[in-house]
Every structure is written in structure tokens, then in C-alpha cells.
Enzyme design. Structure first.
Site, PDB file in Angstrom:
ATOM      1  N   GLY A  14       0.835  -1.195   0.000  1.00  0.00           N
ATOM      2  CA  GLY A  14       0.000   0.000   0.000  1.00  0.00           C
ATOM      3  C   GLY A  14       0.870   1.244   0.000  1.00  0.00           C
ATOM      4  O   GLY A  14       1.970   1.247  -0.546  1.00  0.00           O
ATOM      5  N   CYS A  15       0.399   2.269   0.643  1.00  0.00           N
ATOM      6  CA  CYS A  15       1.094   3.558   0.682  1.00  0.00           C
ATOM      7  C   CYS A  15       2.480   3.413   1.298  1.00  0.00           C
ATOM      8  O   CYS A  15       2.635   2.865   2.384  1.00  0.00           O
ATOM      9  CB  CYS A  15       0.262   4.545   1.499  1.00  0.00           C
ATOM     10  SG  CYS A  15       1.074   6.117   1.769  1.00  0.00           S
TER      11      CYS A  15
END
Length: 185
Positions: A14-15
């Protein structure tokens, strides 16, 4: 200064603000660089990755670690427990192929370990849904722009950091307190 024999791990969960914040708190981790890998162009800019379809880059981190202090398998267990490896191209509110869950291995040994850890978690049914984390050979890694470095540490007051990253750090501290650097414990 003591010379260390560091290894490299590249992970996408993810981020990269989230994964950087998690892994830089671990004993045995000496450097965490947020960036992009797994895509079709060299040196992409953040804006390109998040807005251009078909580039295939993942927001990722490159970790330099001392395997005598923390093993590659331990890094992977922490990786799997601090993001959702069962959502395809998504982590919470972040959606797109650049937010996919992936392990980019640097050797056949890392590939074997990654597949074994993934298989073990699947067999133990640790997650309600199937793990969709890809395991791929590492290619080019391109560091993110300077404003993305140390993002969580510099912007803890921001709503994204409080809502998304703080719970990951809390979980890390609950599950892996013995693996944290002294200042983080």
C-alpha cells in the site's frame, strides 16, 4: 565505525508512507527508502504513478537490514501483519495497482522464503480471505521525491497519518515490541 553486511528487501504494502514508518522502527533495519518498483518506465514521478494507467509501478520500500539482527522471514511476518494482503490493488482507502501487496525478491533464497511464509500463513488460515500478495523478482527501484521521505515522522499530526498509519504502528508495538529499536519500544 563498524562495517555491516547488509541485505536488501523490497516490499509493497500500500502507501509507502505507511510501510516506511513501520519498518524504520525495527532493530536491524538501517535504511528504508520509499519509492517505486515493478513498473514499465524508469524514474517515474509520484504523479505519473498515481495518475497514469498501465505503468504497473507499486509504491514500495527498499529496506537495508542486517540479517544477523533481523531475518528476511521476520521482515515478511511483520509485513504481512501490518497491512492487508487479501485486498487486490487496495489498502483501506488507497485504491489502484500502485497500492498492491507485493514482495520483490533479490535472490532465489528470498524467493523461497517469501513463498514459504506466504504458504504457511495461507495454510494456517491467518486471514479470512485468500492472500493476493504477488511474489516477483526485483527489478529497478526508483526512490520517491524528497517530500515523501520520513513522511510519517514529519507529519504525524495530519489526519491520514493519525487514521491510517498510527494504527499500524500501534499493532507493530503490540505484536513485535521485542523487535523495536530502543527509542520506539
Amino acid at each position: 565505525m563498524e562495517e555491516r553486511d547488509l541485505e536488501k528487501a523490497t516490499l509493497a504494502g500500500g502507501c509507502f508512507w505507511c510501510t516506511e514508518a513501520v519498518f524504520q522502527r525495527l532493530k536491524g533495519v538501517y535504511k528504508v527508502i520509499p519509492g517505486f518498483t515493478g513498473g514499465t518506465i524508469k524514474n517515474p514521478a509520484y504523479r505519473e504513478v498515481v495518475t497514469t494507467a498501465g505503468l504497473s509501478h507499486a509504491e514500495s520500500i527498499e529496506i537495508q537490514f542486517d540479517p544477523s539482527e533481523i531475518t528476511y522471514a521476520e521482515l515478511l511476518y511483520i509485513f504481512f501483519s501490518t497491512h492487508d494482503p487479501t485486498t487486490l490493488n487496495r489498502q483501506q482507502y488507497d485504491v489502484g495497482t500502485h497500492y498492491r501487496s507485493a514482495i520483490f525478491y533479490h535472490s532465489e533464497e528470498q524467493k523461497t522464503i517469501a513463498l514459504e511464509v506466504k504458504r504457511e500463513l495461507e495454510n494456517e488460515k491467518i486471514f479470512k480471505n485468500a492472500i493476493v500478495t504477488e511474489v516477483s523478482e526485483a527489478g529497478g527501484f526508483y526512490p520517491a521525491e524528497p517530500e515523501h521521505l520520513e513522511y510519517y515522522n514529519k507529519h504525524r499530526e495530519q489526519q491520514y497519518c493519525q487514521a491510517i498509519i498510527d494504527p499500524k504502528i500501534k499493532k507493530l508495538k503490540e505484536l513485535y515490541s521485542e523487535k523495536l529499536k530502543q527509542a520506539e519500544a
